[in-house]
Motif scaffolding. Structure first.
Motif, mmCIF file in Angstrom:
data_model
loop_
_atom_site.group_PDB
_atom_site.id
_atom_site.type_symbol
_atom_site.label_atom_id
_atom_site.label_comp_id
_atom_site.label_asym_id
_atom_site.label_seq_id
_atom_site.Cartn_x
_atom_site.Cartn_y
_atom_site.Cartn_z
ATOM 1 N N LYS A 1 37.836 44.054 37.010
ATOM 2 C CA LYS A 1 38.797 44.595 36.028
ATOM 3 C C LYS A 1 39.753 45.562 36.719
ATOM 4 O O LYS A 1 40.920 45.631 36.393
ATOM 5 C CB LYS A 1 38.047 45.342 34.909
ATOM 6 C CG LYS A 1 37.416 44.433 33.886
ATOM 7 C CD LYS A 1 36.765 45.274 32.799
ATOM 8 C CE LYS A 1 35.896 44.413 31.911
ATOM 9 N NZ LYS A 1 35.015 45.208 31.059
ATOM 10 N N GLU A 2 39.206 46.356 37.663
ATOM 11 C CA GLU A 2 40.039 47.337 38.357
ATOM 12 C C GLU A 2 40.683 46.778 39.611
ATOM 13 O O GLU A 2 41.758 47.193 40.002
ATOM 14 C CB GLU A 2 39.183 48.548 38.730
ATOM 15 C CG GLU A 2 38.848 49.393 37.521
ATOM 16 C CD GLU A 2 37.897 50.529 37.847
ATOM 17 O OE1 GLU A 2 37.719 50.845 39.036
ATOM 18 O OE2 GLU A 2 37.323 51.077 36.883
ATOM 19 N N ASN A 3 39.973 45.854 40.239
ATOM 20 C CA ASN A 3 40.482 45.324 41.512
ATOM 21 C C ASN A 3 40.319 43.797 41.538
ATOM 22 O O ASN A 3 39.416 43.267 42.179
ATOM 23 C CB ASN A 3 39.686 45.990 42.649
ATOM 24 C CG ASN A 3 40.251 45.675 44.007
ATOM 25 O OD1 ASN A 3 41.264 44.983 44.125
ATOM 26 N ND2 ASN A 3 39.589 46.156 45.048
ATOM 27 N N GLU B 1 32.918 43.906 36.313
ATOM 28 C CA GLU B 1 33.492 45.222 36.015
ATOM 29 C C GLU B 1 34.446 45.644 37.138
ATOM 30 O O GLU B 1 35.526 46.155 36.866
ATOM 31 C CB GLU B 1 32.333 46.227 35.868
ATOM 32 C CG GLU B 1 32.673 47.545 35.240
ATOM 33 C CD GLU B 1 33.168 47.469 33.805
ATOM 34 O OE1 GLU B 1 32.742 46.558 33.064
ATOM 35 O OE2 GLU B 1 34.009 48.318 33.436
ATOM 36 N N ASN B 2 34.021 45.377 38.391
ATOM 37 C CA ASN B 2 34.888 45.705 39.540
ATOM 38 C C ASN B 2 36.184 44.910 39.499
ATOM 39 O O ASN B 2 37.242 45.407 39.860
ATOM 40 C CB ASN B 2 34.170 45.375 40.857
ATOM 41 C CG ASN B 2 33.366 46.547 41.367
ATOM 42 O OD1 ASN B 2 33.325 47.599 40.743
ATOM 43 N ND2 ASN B 2 32.709 46.355 42.499
#
Lengths: 112, 236
Positions: free
Chosen positions: B45-47, B42-43
């Motif tokens: 996806k943003e970074n 999940e992290n």
């Protein structure tokens, strides 16, 4: 005091209600779903979520299924029939609690 | 751009990470690994630039100062509570219909033999001999063949640990019962009353029920649950 403190005593009810509505879910999914529903207001910590899930499982309110998902095992929790009955009881309690809190914190002022 | 996913090697590294932090039972590890892996992905996806280890440590920090300890303890406690409840429920069934008939019928049967032949000591020593023979058969043949869970991977499981604990408890039960009978009959004057004889008969029946639960019922039930939850680990 953070808002999370106010939710603390209701964690088991939130989990049971969520599983009752959404069907089976895994731990991380529960944290994300609660975060999304509360629009980021309530974040369940891992240290609170898993002990509660284990407790509810031991009480027979939740049941588990373990499956392979991609390259790892995933443990899904779903609500049992006893859990469904418990949700009904707890929702009634919760509604009564909210009503009482509203009466206590917003007393109706009657003009003489 | 495709989403970055964890590789098999990285999943193994997360298992090692948990093991190094005192999470040795697979039931707890598997749930933790899935949680950490989901959060890492999940992290990403943003970074997507963040490294695997930086990502892992960042998520681990969210578990608080005691790391995985609270979670591990809660799982072990809940697991024990769940099976202690099933154990007590099984014992309780011997005080409800139809099993209560068995409990009292055997107690009265034993009581009748003791009173009729006035043979408390021979009866108790015969039961002792029978229990010892049964226990030897159990330890040497039955447990290794029928109740041992053979797992494919060198891995600790809560189920396996609990079954072994039950095996140790059954040894303790047999040893304590035999010693109590020996000490009682050899060193004390046993009262010759109806109430004492019935209590003795009832205690013997209860010890056999508890022994049956420790030695057969609970390990069998746990093996069934283990096989259902982790069929891929069961060595045929």
């Amino acid at each position: 005091m953070g808002t999370n403190q106010l939710y603390k005593g209701s964690l088991s009810t939130i989990i049971l209600k969520l599983l009752g509505e959404k069907g089976r879910m895994y731990g991380y999914q529960i944290t994300q779903e609660v975060k999304a529903i509360s629009e980021g207001e309530y974040v369940i910590t891992e240290g609170a979520l898993y002990p509660m899930l284990h407790k509810l499982e031991a009480q027979g309110l939740l049941t588990v299924e373990i499956e392979m998902t991609g390259n790892r095992m995933r443990k899904y929790y779903s609500i049992t029939n006893n859990g469904k009955k418990e949700v009904v009881d707890r929702m009634t309690e919760m509604e009564s609690f909210i009503r009482n809190m509203q009466s206590l914190l917003n007393p109706k002022i009657e003009l003489a | 751009m495709t989403e970055r996913k964890l590789t098999e090697e990285e999943i193994e590294l997360i298992y090692d990470f948990c093991y190094e932090r005192n999470v040795s039972e697979y039931e707890i590890q598997a749930e933790l690994v899935d949680h950490l892996a989901s959060a890492i992905e999940e992290n990403w996806k943003e970074n997507p630039e963040i490294s695997f280890f930086d990502n892992l440590f960042e998520i681990y920090r969210q578990f608080g100062t005691d790391g995985f300890q609270t979670l591990t303890k809660s799982k072990k406690r809940a697991f024990q509570k769940q099976y202690n409840y099933l154990f007590l429920k099984f014992l309780g069934s011997f005080f409800q219909l139809p099993r209560i008939i068995f409990t009292f019928a055997f107690s009265f049967f034993l009581f009748a033999i003791i009173r009729h032949f006035d043979a408390r000591e021979p009866v108790m020593f015969s039961i002792q001999g029978f229990s010892l023979a049964l226990y030897l058969w159990y330890i040497l043949f039955y447990f290794p063949r029928r109740l041992t869970i053979k797992v494919k991977k060198e891995q600790q499981f809560l189920f396996v640990n609990y079954i072994n604990t039950l095996k140790s408890l059954s040894s303790l039960l047999i040893t304590c019962s035999i010693n109590t009978v020996n000490i009682g009959f050899r060193h004390f004057k046993v009262p010759n009353t109806v109430w004492f004889d019935f209590s003795l008969s009832f205690t013997v029946v209860m010890l056999f029920i508890v022994g049956y639960a420790f030695m057969f019922y609970m390990p069998k039930l746990m093996k069934q649950h283990f096989t259902k939850q982790f069929p891929q680990f069961v060595k045929s």
